[in-house]
Every structure is written in structure tokens, then in C-alpha cells.
Design a protein around this motif. Sequence first.
Motif, PDB file in Angstrom:
ATOM      1  N   VAL A 162     -83.817  57.051 -32.218  1.00 34.72           N
ATOM      2  CA  VAL A 162     -83.430  55.630 -31.509  1.00 34.72           C
ATOM      3  C   VAL A 162     -82.397  55.032 -32.298  1.00 34.72           C
ATOM      4  O   VAL A 162     -81.555  54.499 -32.032  1.00 34.72           O
ATOM      5  CB  VAL A 162     -84.765  54.800 -31.524  1.00 34.72           C
ATOM      6  CG1 VAL A 162     -84.392  53.533 -31.309  1.00 34.72           C
ATOM      7  CG2 VAL A 162     -85.664  55.312 -30.490  1.00 34.72           C
ATOM      8  N   SER A 164     -80.398  52.302 -34.202  1.00 37.77           N
ATOM      9  CA  SER A 164     -80.216  50.983 -34.154  1.00 37.77           C
ATOM     10  C   SER A 164     -80.016  50.635 -32.730  1.00 37.77           C
ATOM     11  O   SER A 164     -79.711  49.436 -32.425  1.00 37.77           O
ATOM     12  CB  SER A 164     -79.071  50.520 -34.855  1.00 37.77           C
ATOM     13  OG  SER A 164     -77.926  51.058 -34.416  1.00 37.77           O
ATOM     14  N   GLU A 165     -80.347  51.607 -31.719  1.00 39.71           N
ATOM     15  CA  GLU A 165     -80.228  51.287 -30.259  1.00 39.71           C
ATOM     16  C   GLU A 165     -81.650  51.048 -29.608  1.00 39.71           C
ATOM     17  O   GLU A 165     -81.793  51.483 -28.250  1.00 39.71           O
ATOM     18  CB  GLU A 165     -79.369  52.496 -29.872  1.00 39.71           C
ATOM     19  CG  GLU A 165     -78.327  52.821 -30.302  1.00 39.71           C
ATOM     20  CD  GLU A 165     -77.041  51.813 -30.101  1.00 39.71           C
ATOM     21  OE1 GLU A 165     -77.039  50.999 -29.151  1.00 39.71           O
ATOM     22  OE2 GLU A 165     -76.269  51.578 -31.050  1.00 39.71           O
ATOM     23  N   ILE A 168     -81.721  49.559 -25.839  1.00 42.55           N
ATOM     24  CA  ILE A 168     -81.408  50.392 -24.795  1.00 42.55           C
ATOM     25  C   ILE A 168     -81.354  51.794 -25.021  1.00 42.55           C
ATOM     26  O   ILE A 168     -81.242  52.707 -23.997  1.00 42.55           O
ATOM     27  CB  ILE A 168     -79.930  50.025 -24.822  1.00 42.55           C
ATOM     28  CG1 ILE A 168     -78.940  50.749 -25.790  1.00 42.55           C
ATOM     29  CG2 ILE A 168     -79.298  48.827 -24.382  1.00 42.55           C
ATOM     30  CD1 ILE A 168     -77.576  50.878 -25.740  1.00 42.55           C
ATOM     31  N   ARG A 169     -82.259  52.356 -25.864  1.00 37.60           N
ATOM     32  CA  ARG A 169     -82.462  53.662 -26.045  1.00 37.60           C
ATOM     33  C   ARG A 169     -84.090  53.882 -26.273  1.00 37.60           C
ATOM     34  O   ARG A 169     -84.662  53.041 -27.157  1.00 37.60           O
ATOM     35  CB  ARG A 169     -81.935  54.227 -27.097  1.00 37.60           C
ATOM     36  CG  ARG A 169     -82.038  55.816 -27.462  1.00 37.60           C
ATOM     37  CD  ARG A 169     -81.424  56.464 -28.402  1.00 37.60           C
ATOM     38  NE  ARG A 169     -79.874  56.294 -28.171  1.00 37.60           N
ATOM     39  CZ  ARG A 169     -78.961  56.728 -29.019  1.00 37.60           C
ATOM     40  NH1 ARG A 169     -79.361  56.832 -30.116  1.00 37.60           N
ATOM     41  NH2 ARG A 169     -77.601  56.530 -28.779  1.00 37.60           N
ATOM     42  N   ARG A 170     -84.922  54.981 -25.576  1.00 37.93           N
ATOM     43  CA  ARG A 170     -86.296  55.202 -25.965  1.00 37.93           C
ATOM     44  C   ARG A 170     -86.255  56.867 -26.245  1.00 37.93           C
ATOM     45  O   ARG A 170     -85.443  57.650 -25.683  1.00 37.93           O
ATOM     46  CB  ARG A 170     -86.925  54.748 -24.854  1.00 37.93           C
ATOM     47  CG  ARG A 170     -88.397  55.374 -24.942  1.00 37.93           C
ATOM     48  CD  ARG A 170     -89.410  54.843 -23.724  1.00 37.93           C
ATOM     49  NE  ARG A 170     -90.583  55.335 -23.774  1.00 37.93           N
ATOM     50  CZ  ARG A 170     -91.862  54.632 -23.394  1.00 37.93           C
ATOM     51  NH1 ARG A 170     -91.749  53.630 -22.767  1.00 37.93           N
ATOM     52  NH2 ARG A 170     -92.803  55.230 -23.680  1.00 37.93           N
ATOM     53  N   CYS A 171     -86.933  57.282 -27.265  1.00 38.56           N
ATOM     54  CA  CYS A 171     -86.990  58.565 -27.818  1.00 38.56           C
ATOM     55  C   CYS A 171     -88.597  58.835 -27.681  1.00 38.56           C
ATOM     56  O   CYS A 171     -89.469  58.264 -28.530  1.00 38.56           O
ATOM     57  CB  CYS A 171     -86.562  58.822 -28.993  1.00 38.56           C
ATOM     58  SG  CYS A 171     -84.641  58.534 -28.660  1.00 38.56           S
ATOM     59  N   GLN A 186     -84.863  61.962 -24.978  1.00 34.11           N
ATOM     60  CA  GLN A 186     -84.044  60.846 -24.981  1.00 34.11           C
ATOM     61  C   GLN A 186     -83.702  59.977 -23.749  1.00 34.11           C
ATOM     62  O   GLN A 186     -83.218  60.637 -22.866  1.00 34.11           O
ATOM     63  CB  GLN A 186     -82.806  61.177 -25.784  1.00 34.11           C
ATOM     64  CG  GLN A 186     -81.846  59.885 -26.239  1.00 34.11           C
ATOM     65  CD  GLN A 186     -80.797  60.273 -26.840  1.00 34.11           C
ATOM     66  OE1 GLN A 186     -80.670  60.958 -27.609  1.00 34.11           O
ATOM     67  NE2 GLN A 186     -79.466  59.564 -26.300  1.00 34.11           N
ATOM     68  N   THR A 188     -82.468  56.495 -21.674  1.00 34.00           N
ATOM     69  CA  THR A 188     -81.510  55.156 -21.633  1.00 34.00           C
ATOM     70  C   THR A 188     -82.769  54.267 -21.120  1.00 34.00           C
ATOM     71  O   THR A 188     -83.472  54.382 -20.219  1.00 34.00           O
ATOM     72  CB  THR A 188     -80.441  54.960 -20.880  1.00 34.00           C
ATOM     73  OG1 THR A 188     -79.582  55.978 -21.391  1.00 34.00           O
ATOM     74  CG2 THR A 188     -80.099  53.734 -20.539  1.00 34.00           C
ATOM     75  N   ARG A 189     -83.040  53.097 -21.819  1.00 28.60           N
ATOM     76  CA  ARG A 189     -84.229  51.969 -21.661  1.00 28.60           C
ATOM     77  C   ARG A 189     -83.583  50.922 -20.667  1.00 28.60           C
ATOM     78  O   ARG A 189     -82.480  50.274 -21.056  1.00 28.60           O
ATOM     79  CB  ARG A 189     -84.659  51.666 -22.665  1.00 28.60           C
ATOM     80  CG  ARG A 189     -85.983  50.607 -22.901  1.00 28.60           C
ATOM     81  CD  ARG A 189     -85.957  50.011 -23.971  1.00 28.60           C
ATOM     82  NE  ARG A 189     -86.384  50.656 -25.010  1.00 28.60           N
ATOM     83  CZ  ARG A 189     -87.410  51.099 -25.628  1.00 28.60           C
ATOM     84  NH1 ARG A 189     -88.410  50.663 -24.866  1.00 28.60           N
ATOM     85  NH2 ARG A 189     -87.637  51.865 -26.507  1.00 28.60           N
ATOM     86  N   ARG A 229     -78.100  44.996 -16.804  1.00 29.33           N
ATOM     87  CA  ARG A 229     -77.855  45.277 -18.377  1.00 29.33           C
ATOM     88  C   ARG A 229     -76.983  43.936 -18.519  1.00 29.33           C
ATOM     89  O   ARG A 229     -75.707  43.810 -17.788  1.00 29.33           O
ATOM     90  CB  ARG A 229     -77.089  46.468 -18.264  1.00 29.33           C
ATOM     91  CG  ARG A 229     -76.367  46.874 -19.680  1.00 29.33           C
ATOM     92  CD  ARG A 229     -77.664  47.106 -20.595  1.00 29.33           C
ATOM     93  NE  ARG A 229     -78.070  48.619 -20.542  1.00 29.33           N
ATOM     94  CZ  ARG A 229     -79.134  49.114 -20.803  1.00 29.33           C
ATOM     95  NH1 ARG A 229     -80.212  48.334 -20.995  1.00 29.33           N
ATOM     96  NH2 ARG A 229     -79.385  50.304 -20.315  1.00 29.33           N
ATOM     97  N   ASP A 230     -77.082  43.047 -19.670  1.00 27.98           N
ATOM     98  CA  ASP A 230     -76.436  42.124 -19.916  1.00 27.98           C
ATOM     99  C   ASP A 230     -76.379  41.045 -18.928  1.00 27.98           C
ATOM    100  O   ASP A 230     -75.332  40.338 -18.578  1.00 27.98           O
ATOM    101  CB  ASP A 230     -74.920  42.467 -20.430  1.00 27.98           C
ATOM    102  CG  ASP A 230     -75.142  43.587 -21.885  1.00 27.98           C
ATOM    103  OD1 ASP A 230     -76.050  43.449 -22.418  1.00 27.98           O
ATOM    104  OD2 ASP A 230     -74.131  44.496 -21.730  1.00 27.98           O
TER     105      ASP A 230
END
Length: 693
Positions: A162, A164-165, A168-171, A186, A188-189, A229-230
Amino acid sequence: MRLLKPLCLFLITLAVLPAAMPIASAAEGMWTLDQLPKDAMQQGYGFTPDASFVDQVMKSSVRLAGGCSGSFVSPNGLVLTNYHCVARCVSQLSSADADLMSSGLVADTPEQEMTCPNIELNRLERITDVTERIAKATQGLSGQAYADAKTAARSSIESECVGSEGAIRRCDVVELYRGGVEQLYQYTRFQDVRLAFAPEYATAFFGGDPDNFNFPRYNLDMALLRAYRDGKPAEVEQFLPIKPEGAQPGELVMVTGHPGSTQRLMTVAQLETQRDASLISYLLYLAELRGLLSRYEDEGEEQARIAQADLLFAENRFKSGEGKLQALLNPAVFDLKRRQEAELREFVRADPQRQASYGKAWDAIARAQQAYRKIATRYNYIEGARGFMSDYFRTARTLVRGAEERGKPDSERLGEFNEAGLPRLQQLLFAKTPIYPEYEKLKLGFSLEKLREKLGADDPFVKLVLGKESPQALAARIIDGTTLGDIEVRRALWKGGATAVAQSKDPMIQLVRAIDPLARELRARYEGEVEAVVDKNQALIAQARFAQRGTDAYPDATFTLRLSYGEVAGWDENGEPVAPFTDIAGLYARATGFEPYLLPPSWLDAKSQLSLETPLNFVASLDIIGGNSGSPIINRSAEVVGLVFDGNIHSLGGAYWYDERSNRAIGVHSASLIEAMKTIYGATSLVDELLAR
């Protein structure tokens, strides 16, 4: 998967399994995308999925973190899934003045889409083998030391992935083949997820209990979400286009989804524990809970709206457990499992080195099952929180444990509090979801009553919890006094950490703090005496199975992305053929004007405008299980031709075995999906988006 059925337990007469039944039939298997049975698919259907196909379906498939599947169906983040997978969101977005469960939702523009506070979408990006790293971390260890080392290794791997992400990232480290293989998935969240389309509840669940797990079916169990996203609709490169003509008779179809859990590789001792110690007690609990929720629904329209989603999921869990129990009560199924285990153990005994390496594994697991039976009731009702059924309690436990765990090094925390998992945990903790105090009193009072019943009125833990109060009086006092329904209160306690939690006078926080030492003790005992023993020895059995058969078999389902394949086909039921399709005309013929065959006004008004011959539901020989709900059914061109929403009655034992002759997945046909959205609901912009290439 939505599983609804009447309360009574009944036995399904499964076909007697042939003595020489093969371990896997042609369509059997929930295959990982990095190990597809390409030769078998080529031989059976003349199709070999190439790298481009695999990449497209992987990047187009999504997992709903709460327990379902879906798929991107447009480049603008539109996601197709089941209505029953988003029913809780629809309920949360509803109110007494605007009941979306009854009216449905059509968002003509993204601005009209409504945020689902609890839904997270995960898209798989990469798979990495970490078997050797975890094996090295646990080498030579056993019991609690093994459990602690494994938890630390998993947390370290996930946190490194993960980085520092986390937003937006899940592992996730995933065990395959019952621990024989460990892989890092891995993702994308997407945590900003909004509801774009949902039909009425009556349409999605037409037929209710009488039709559930049966076929023919007439459901529009579908919904559309959109990932953001954003603050803008997410742009995705890979998606699965809708084929409006839908599935055709006899064609090859595939499912890419996230089946939750199967137990096809469990030992006989583990299956006996499920049959004798786990399933029956849980089913009795769910049966009483369903009765409680049904009575609450009868108190009025608002009570019915509040309890509707919970009742649906209680029935879901009940039917799922009932199907497992029925399979395990069938002597033919257990005979097959005993035969398979005996063959593997004989293979191990035939070689002294294999016997030395793997021979004691089955007996060790059997002893762990006995250890579990001794603590099962206390563990389930205390650490498993079966005796504390309340959203407030879950929030309080997260705050109390989070305050303690976040002060530890990541490798020493309880697994659910590692840094890699905190984004999802915080999403749930701070979600803007309604909580209804009177309803919470009902649920908590019921579960406390069951706690006292199962452990006994003289049990020290029961006395600690209840004191001199009744379950209902305690529930009322705590819920009347708690302020955890206020998101800002939760934020302050989370931010304040151990000091804020220790100083809190909130009665629910105080209850959790009082019982947490014993709950943790039970958890440690379970992890050391049961889980660690099972994990270690299941991995040894997996190695023995690899030595016997190689690694060309599929692993048990683990709520990770899988592909199943088969064909559109009916089956024979007691010598009578069951046709694979229903149509919209059949829906109107089945409607009676009374629940559960009551069509909403939108369908009655649009009947003359519909193409009544449009296929509505269909079946295919696809190997699926709960968690596959919302999975796209695709053809060899990776086009969506249907949407999984259920299985037939013969699929109930799918946790333990698969029979291609009669196990069938049930799906919504893509032709009816388009026809209904366009003609009944006027969802023109969404239909245009779905059909754009």
C-alpha cells in the motif's frame, strides 16, 4: 448471492454420486486468472483466452468490498451489479418521505447520482506470489507463535504494498489451496461510489420466497453504480460492453467474479465440525432473528422499511447455511469426501518421506476441531459478537480496539487494524448512515437474551454484562445513553485515541471496555489452538495434494477474482427437461396482484409498449457460489450477455462439490436489462452509455 427460503429445514434429495465420480467435471472450477484451464476450454469449446482477453476481464471486473461482484460497463466508471448487492445502500438513502426501496432510482445525470456511504469497489491490478516469504517467517513455529508471526508477515507485506497510497490502493495477502500458496493481490480502491440506477424492490425480488432458488424465474435483480475519482466519474480504460442481444442457447459463457468461500478442500474432520457444531446452532439463531425482524416489519410501514434490508440478509445467511447443512447431511456427499481424503492419505503413506512430512496433518486438524468445539459458543457470542447485535456496539468496539491497536507497531496489531486496512475501516466508521435507536434496542435486547440463554444466567460473563438488569432493560439504557450515532463524536474518539476512549462516559464504550479483555482472550485461544494449527497443517496437506496431482487444480474460493465457464443450458428435473430461458410475457402471466407476485405500477403501465418475447432470466452450467452475485456473464468476445443473481436448488451444496448435470447459475438476460431500462424506466442516457462502444 441472494438466498431466500421459508423457515423450515428440509432435505434436498441430491443425485447419488457415482462411486467413480471424477474430482472435476468439464465445467467445474472457480479458476484464478493466472492459472486458467486453457487446454480444457479449447477442447470443450474451441476457445483459448489470450493475454488480451485476460487483461480486459481482470481490469473490468470489480469487487464490492462488502461481499459482491460487479463490472465496469462504460469508460466513465459505470458499474453493473445486482440490486440485492446495493439493497443496504438503497435502504440507507431512503427515508419515511422518500422510500427508494419502493420507488426505485433513475439518475438522468451524474449530478443526480447518490453516494453509497458504505460501498467500496476494488479492481485487481496485480498478483504476486509471497508463499516463500510467509513460510520463512513462520518456519519452525507452532501455536500462538505461529499465528503471531503469520499475522506480522501478512501485515508487513500488505503495508509495503500500500505504501503511501492507502486512499487509492488496497493490498490483501490471500491464502490459496488452504494455505499451500500465499499470494498478494493489489487492487485499485474506489471509495466514492454513487447509485445511478435501481428498479423497485418488488421488481428485483419478484416471486420472493416461493420462487427463490428455483427456476423458472422472473427477476430484474440489477443496479448501476458509478465509481468516482476526485469528485468526477472515474475514467477507466477497460470495461465490458453490453451485448443487447444477450445470451444464446448452447453458447459458451463465462463468469468473472469474486466467489466468497467454498470448502471443497476441507478435511473430513473440518466438515464434521461444520455439520455438527457450527451450522445447526447458527441456523437456529438466524431462524429466531428472522422471526423477530418479521414481527417488527408487521408493526408499520416505517418499521418495515427500516428492517427490510436486514431481513433480506438474515434470510440470505439462513438459506446459505441451510444449503450447506443439507449437503453435509447427504451420505453420498460425505462418502465422496471420505473417499477422496483416504486416497490422498494412502498416497502419503506409500512414501516414507511424504509420510514424515505430511502424515500427521489430518490428525492435528482433527484435534484442533475438538479444541474449537470446547470454545465455539463462547467464542461466537463474545468475540464473534453474536450476543451484541447492534451498529452502536460495532462502532464502539472499533473505537476501543482501534485506540489500543494503533498505538502498537503495525506487525503486532490485530489484523483488521493494520495500516493497509485502515482506509476501509475508517470509511465504515465515519459513514453517514442512519441508525434507528428503537430498532437498535430490539436487536441488542434479542442478542443479549440469546447470550444469557446460551451461556447461562449464572455464567460470570453474563453477570458482568447484565448485572441485575434484563437484556431489554440494559439495551434500552445503553442505547438511550450513547452518543455514538453522532459522526463528530466518533471522529473525536478516534482522533483522541486511548486517552479519549479511557475518559469516555458513553455507556456503549464502557460496555465494550468491560468485556474486551475476555473477548481478546478467547480470540487468542482460538488463534493459537485452532486457527494456527489448522493453517499450518492445511498447508502441509496442500503440499501433499500438489505432489499427488500437480498444481493444475483450482483452489477453494477466497473472495478473490475467478473465472468459471460453461454453457447456456437447462437440465433434467426428475426426467422432465427444464428450459433455459424465461421471457417478459411469462412475468406478466405469473403476476397475481398479490405479494410476492405483485408488479409495481411502472411495469403495469408499460406492458403494451414492451417486447414481451424478450428473454428475462436464463440458466447456465457455471460454477458459482455466494459472492458471485453481480458477476457479469460474458461471451468469448468479452461482451456482457447476462448478470448472475442466483443459483438453482441444486447449487446449494456448491460449497462442497459441483455436479455439472444439474448445478445451474441464474442470470438476468442483457436484452431484458436494456428493454426495461429504456421502455419502463426511461433511463435513456444510461442506456446510451451502456450501448456506446
